[in-house]
Design a protein around this motif. Structure first.
Motif, PDB file in Angstrom:
ATOM      1  N   ALA A 191      69.476 -10.219 -54.154  1.00 18.77           N
ATOM      2  CA  ALA A 191      70.211 -10.096 -55.416  1.00 18.77           C
ATOM      3  C   ALA A 191      69.993 -11.311 -56.308  1.00 18.77           C
ATOM      4  N   PRO A 193      65.782 -11.073 -58.310  1.00 18.43           N
ATOM      5  CA  PRO A 193      65.576  -9.673 -58.691  1.00 18.43           C
ATOM      6  C   PRO A 193      64.116  -9.242 -58.758  1.00 18.43           C
ATOM      7  N   HIS A 194      63.188 -10.204 -58.681  1.00 17.68           N
ATOM      8  CA  HIS A 194      61.774  -9.836 -58.686  1.00 17.68           C
ATOM      9  C   HIS A 194      61.332  -9.247 -57.341  1.00 17.68           C
TER      10      HIS A 194
END
Length: 287
Positions: free
Chosen positions: A130, A133-134
């Motif tokens: 989280a 996010p990539h």
């Protein structure tokens, strides 16, 4: 066998702004600090630094050398947090990829194997994805399992410190843990090894078995003899961490004025000047 022995300034002068630099060692243990100090003296900026970080990260961040940090942690070991890194992190000065240790190593392994990613269960079910996010997941082609697809962490340059090396680049660890320095070397386009002592190839087995020869010359671009080149971090069994100096570093880093004095005393000259300043520091402490 080619002679890869070079000088510290020659090695570091080949590093350019914008490169991705991997720094071996672990926290405040066997860091290539002489190479880091030489990098501080350069005009290089905008680096992406990849490390299990210690004072190497703190010093480079404080000097404005780092744009992005890919890391598993930054610690001084006996002092939990590096104050220079902590201050920069709290200010939001850095672009970061903050991985857990398993994910970090997976990224290095992928780069070492020249893959774009490797799957892992590390990080699954945690908040690390989280915060990054990539990161993507990938389905197993053989089961219903889903894995985290950790992207490779390719390095332009790796900087590693070892106990012994020969002039051809075969590098030897004599301490209790090699950490993941071999992966840094294999993930890099070029690797510079600093060492406590350059010895003849036949002498590499005088102090340890062949199992301690974890970095082959095929991965090494240059070898630099730098006695006490890991100071003030550990380089077991040659020397332990300089705890008194580390405390001085950490306390100085908490105040801008004392940090300016620390920088002027210890980081304004060359490597020989640094080692002389450390010797004077201890002479005063012993009075």
């Amino acid at each position: 066998m080619p002679n890869k022995r070079i000088g510290l300034s020659e090695a570091v002068s080949s590093i350019e702004s914008g490169m991705t630099i991997g720094i071996g060692g672990w926290g405040s243990r066997r860091k290539p600090m002489a190479a880091v100090r030489e990098l501080l003296r350069s005009d290089v900026t905008d680096l992406t630094v990849v490390a299990f970080g210690g004072p190497d990260v703190g010093l480079l961040v404080a000097a404005g050398k780092v744009r992005k940090l890919i890391y598993g942690f930054v610690s001084l070991d006996s002092i939990p947090l590096d104050p220079l890194f902590t201050a920069a992190r709290e200010r939001g000065d850095l672009e970061i990829n903050e991985y857990d240790e398993g994910m970090f190593v997976t990224g290095l392994r992928a780069a070492a194997q020249r893959l774009s990613f490797l799957p892992t269960v590390a990080g699954i079910g945690s908040d690390v994805p989280a915060a990054n996010p990539h990161l993507k997941t990938v389905a197993s082609p053989y089961s219903d399992d889903e894995y985290l697809a950790v992207p490779a962490i390719p390095l332009d340059v790796a900087l590693i410190h070892v106990n012994r090396a020969d002039s051809g680049g075969n590098a030897q660890f004599l301490g209790p843990d090699p950490y993941f320095d071999d992966l840094f070397a294999m993930a890099a386009t070029r690797t510079f090894v600093t060492t406590e002592r350059i010895v003849e190839t036949d002498a590499l087995l005088d102090e340890g078995s062949f199992h301690t020869l974890m970095i082959s010359r095929m991965y090494v671009t240059g070898v630099i003899e730098t006695p006490r080149g890991a100071h003030f971090t550990t380089c077991e069994p040659d020397y332990g961490r300089d705890e008194a100096f580390q405390r001085h570093y950490a306390s100085s880093a908490k105040d801008p004025e004392t940090w300016r004095k620390f920088t002027a005393e210890f980081l304004s000259g060359d490597e020989a000047g640094y080692q002389d300043a450390v010797a004077r520091f201890h002479a005063v402490q012993e009075k």
